[in-house]
Design a protein around this motif. Structure first.
Motif, PDB file in Angstrom:
ATOM      1  N   ASP A 252     -44.455 -57.843   7.428  1.00 15.22           N
ATOM      2  CA  ASP A 252     -43.486 -57.830   8.529  1.00 15.22           C
ATOM      3  C   ASP A 252     -43.720 -59.002   9.490  1.00 15.22           C
ATOM      4  OD1 ASP A 252     -42.214 -55.559   7.582  1.00 15.22           O
ATOM      5  OD2 ASP A 252     -43.434 -54.192   8.812  1.00 15.22           O
ATOM      6  N   ARG A 253     -44.982 -59.331   9.749  1.00 15.33           N
ATOM      7  CA  ARG A 253     -45.281 -60.449  10.636  1.00 15.33           C
ATOM      8  C   ARG A 253     -44.832 -61.775  10.018  1.00 15.33           C
ATOM      9  NH1 ARG A 253     -51.303 -60.334  12.303  1.00 15.33           N
ATOM     10  NH2 ARG A 253     -50.588 -62.000  13.677  1.00 15.33           N
ATOM     11  N   ILE A 254     -45.037 -61.939   8.720  1.00 10.60           N
ATOM     12  CA  ILE A 254     -44.613 -63.164   8.027  1.00 10.60           C
ATOM     13  C   ILE A 254     -43.100 -63.280   8.076  1.00 10.60           C
ATOM     14  CG2 ILE A 254     -44.458 -64.303   5.777  1.00 10.60           C
ATOM     15  CD1 ILE A 254     -47.298 -63.025   5.216  1.00 10.60           C
ATOM     16  N   ARG A 255     -42.412 -62.195   7.686  1.00  7.04           N
ATOM     17  CA  ARG A 255     -40.943 -62.204   7.689  1.00  7.04           C
ATOM     18  C   ARG A 255     -40.382 -62.380   9.100  1.00  7.04           C
ATOM     19  NH1 ARG A 255     -41.986 -57.860   3.876  1.00  7.04           N
ATOM     20  NH2 ARG A 255     -41.564 -58.673   1.791  1.00  7.04           N
ATOM     21  N   GLY A 256     -41.115 -61.915  10.100  1.00  7.93           N
ATOM     22  CA  GLY A 256     -40.668 -62.023  11.485  1.00  7.93           C
ATOM     23  C   GLY A 256     -40.951 -63.374  12.121  1.00  7.93           C
ATOM     24  N   GLY A 257     -41.587 -64.278  11.382  1.00  6.34           N
ATOM     25  CA  GLY A 257     -41.815 -65.631  11.870  1.00  6.34           C
ATOM     26  C   GLY A 257     -43.105 -65.826  12.644  1.00  6.34           C
TER      27      GLY A 257
ATOM     28  N   VAL B 118     -63.963 -58.109   5.699  1.00  8.41           N
ATOM     29  CA  VAL B 118     -64.528 -56.994   4.933  1.00  8.41           C
ATOM     30  C   VAL B 118     -65.999 -56.814   5.273  1.00  8.41           C
ATOM     31  CG1 VAL B 118     -65.153 -56.206   2.606  1.00  8.41           C
ATOM     32  CG2 VAL B 118     -62.838 -57.032   3.064  1.00  8.41           C
ATOM     33  N   THR B 119     -66.726 -57.917   5.389  1.00  3.93           N
ATOM     34  CA  THR B 119     -68.145 -57.836   5.747  1.00  3.93           C
ATOM     35  C   THR B 119     -68.321 -57.213   7.133  1.00  3.93           C
ATOM     36  OG1 THR B 119     -68.712 -59.736   4.375  1.00  3.93           O
ATOM     37  CG2 THR B 119     -70.239 -59.196   6.152  1.00  3.93           C
ATOM     38  N   THR B 120     -67.461 -57.583   8.057  1.00  2.84           N
ATOM     39  CA  THR B 120     -67.581 -57.123   9.440  1.00  2.84           C
ATOM     40  C   THR B 120     -67.045 -55.712   9.657  1.00  2.84           C
ATOM     41  OG1 THR B 120     -67.395 -59.399  10.209  1.00  2.84           O
ATOM     42  CG2 THR B 120     -66.991 -57.677  11.839  1.00  2.84           C
ATOM     43  N   TYR B 121     -65.865 -55.401   9.109  1.00  8.40           N
ATOM     44  CA  TYR B 121     -65.183 -54.146   9.418  1.00  8.40           C
ATOM     45  C   TYR B 121     -65.078 -53.183   8.243  1.00  8.40           C
ATOM     46  CZ  TYR B 121     -63.823 -56.819  13.505  1.00  8.40           C
ATOM     47  OH  TYR B 121     -63.849 -57.579  14.647  1.00  8.40           O
ATOM     48  N   GLY B 122     -65.339 -53.654   7.045  1.00  7.53           N
ATOM     49  CA  GLY B 122     -65.211 -52.797   5.870  1.00  7.53           C
ATOM     50  C   GLY B 122     -63.876 -52.985   5.175  1.00  7.53           C
ATOM     51  N   GLU B 123     -63.827 -52.510   3.956  1.00  4.20           N
ATOM     52  CA  GLU B 123     -62.631 -52.701   3.128  1.00  4.20           C
ATOM     53  C   GLU B 123     -61.414 -51.958   3.653  1.00  4.20           C
ATOM     54  OE1 GLU B 123     -64.232 -51.520  -0.629  1.00  4.20           O
ATOM     55  OE2 GLU B 123     -65.041 -53.516  -1.025  1.00  4.20           O
ATOM     56  N   GLU B 124     -61.588 -50.705   4.053  1.00  2.00           N
ATOM     57  CA  GLU B 124     -60.437 -49.914   4.495  1.00  2.00           C
ATOM     58  C   GLU B 124     -59.812 -50.469   5.773  1.00  2.00           C
ATOM     59  OE1 GLU B 124     -57.398 -47.270   4.285  1.00  2.00           O
ATOM     60  OE2 GLU B 124     -58.856 -47.786   2.737  1.00  2.00           O
ATOM     61  N   ALA B 125     -60.626 -50.797   6.764  1.00  2.00           N
ATOM     62  CA  ALA B 125     -60.093 -51.350   8.015  1.00  2.00           C
ATOM     63  C   ALA B 125     -59.387 -52.678   7.761  1.00  2.00           C
ATOM     64  CB  ALA B 125     -61.215 -51.531   9.039  1.00  2.00           C
ATOM     65  N   THR B 126     -59.948 -53.492   6.889  1.00  2.00           N
ATOM     66  CA  THR B 126     -59.330 -54.784   6.570  1.00  2.00           C
ATOM     67  C   THR B 126     -58.016 -54.587   5.833  1.00  2.00           C
ATOM     68  OG1 THR B 126     -61.504 -55.831   6.519  1.00  2.00           O
ATOM     69  CG2 THR B 126     -59.691 -57.024   5.452  1.00  2.00           C
ATOM     70  N   ALA B 127     -57.991 -53.635   4.904  1.00  2.00           N
ATOM     71  CA  ALA B 127     -56.754 -53.346   4.171  1.00  2.00           C
ATOM     72  C   ALA B 127     -55.666 -52.849   5.123  1.00  2.00           C
ATOM     73  CB  ALA B 127     -57.011 -52.321   3.074  1.00  2.00           C
ATOM     74  N   LEU B 128     -56.028 -51.988   6.060  1.00  2.00           N
ATOM     75  CA  LEU B 128     -55.048 -51.508   7.042  1.00  2.00           C
ATOM     76  C   LEU B 128     -54.514 -52.654   7.893  1.00  2.00           C
ATOM     77  CD1 LEU B 128     -56.744 -48.175   8.175  1.00  2.00           C
ATOM     78  CD2 LEU B 128     -54.612 -48.419   6.880  1.00  2.00           C
ATOM     79  N   TYR B 129     -55.395 -53.549   8.299  1.00  2.00           N
ATOM     80  CA  TYR B 129     -54.994 -54.729   9.073  1.00  2.00           C
ATOM     81  C   TYR B 129     -54.015 -55.589   8.268  1.00  2.00           C
ATOM     82  CZ  TYR B 129     -55.599 -59.267  11.423  1.00  2.00           C
ATOM     83  OH  TYR B 129     -55.410 -60.475  12.051  1.00  2.00           O
ATOM     84  N   ALA B 130     -54.310 -55.793   7.002  1.00  2.00           N
ATOM     85  CA  ALA B 130     -53.488 -56.648   6.144  1.00  2.00           C
ATOM     86  C   ALA B 130     -52.115 -56.035   5.858  1.00  2.00           C
ATOM     87  CB  ALA B 130     -54.216 -56.936   4.833  1.00  2.00           C
ATOM     88  N   GLU B 131     -51.990 -54.736   5.981  1.00  2.00           N
ATOM     89  CA  GLU B 131     -50.699 -54.088   5.724  1.00  2.00           C
ATOM     90  C   GLU B 131     -49.596 -54.577   6.652  1.00  2.00           C
ATOM     91  OE1 GLU B 131     -51.288 -49.862   5.866  1.00  2.00           O
ATOM     92  OE2 GLU B 131     -52.329 -49.838   3.929  1.00  2.00           O
ATOM     93  N   GLY B 132     -49.957 -55.076   7.815  1.00  2.00           N
ATOM     94  CA  GLY B 132     -48.951 -55.563   8.761  1.00  2.00           C
ATOM     95  C   GLY B 132     -48.470 -56.970   8.491  1.00  2.00           C
ATOM     96  N   PHE B 133     -49.106 -57.675   7.569  1.00  2.00           N
ATOM     97  CA  PHE B 133     -48.745 -59.067   7.326  1.00  2.00           C
ATOM     98  C   PHE B 133     -47.320 -59.285   6.817  1.00  2.00           C
ATOM     99  CE2 PHE B 133     -53.418 -60.490   6.974  1.00  2.00           C
ATOM    100  CZ  PHE B 133     -53.443 -60.799   8.323  1.00  2.00           C
TER     101      PHE B 133
END
Length: 84
Positions: A71-76, A54-69
């Protein structure tokens, strides 16, 4: 119109990220050896990681990045041992 392709900030510097993972893994193991619960260490590591992102990229960019977690977690992507 020519559009320039910009590499996502989260996908850059793979070698540095591997080195950083080594440092974080060592710190995690050291905390566990000192008696801290693994779950406590994991939550603290996640908090510190998201705080830095969040400090580096901001809240919105970090939230968008986290949205993929999910599927990645479920995919192993984070699984290190065979699952039954």
């Amino acid at each position: 119109m020519h559009m320039e392709t910009v590499s996502a900030p989260f996908e850059a510097d793979l070698d540095d990220k591997r080195a950083a993972l080594g440092y974080v893994s060592e710190a995690f193991a050291e905390g566990c050896l000192d008696g801290l619960d693994g779950d406590c260490m994991a939550q603290a590591a996640l908090f510190a990681a998201f705080q830095e992102l969040v400090t580096t990229y901001g809240e919105e960019a970090t939230a968008l990045y986290a949205e993929g977690f999910p599927d990645r977690i479920r995919g192993g992507a984070f699984t290190t041992s065979p699952q039954h």
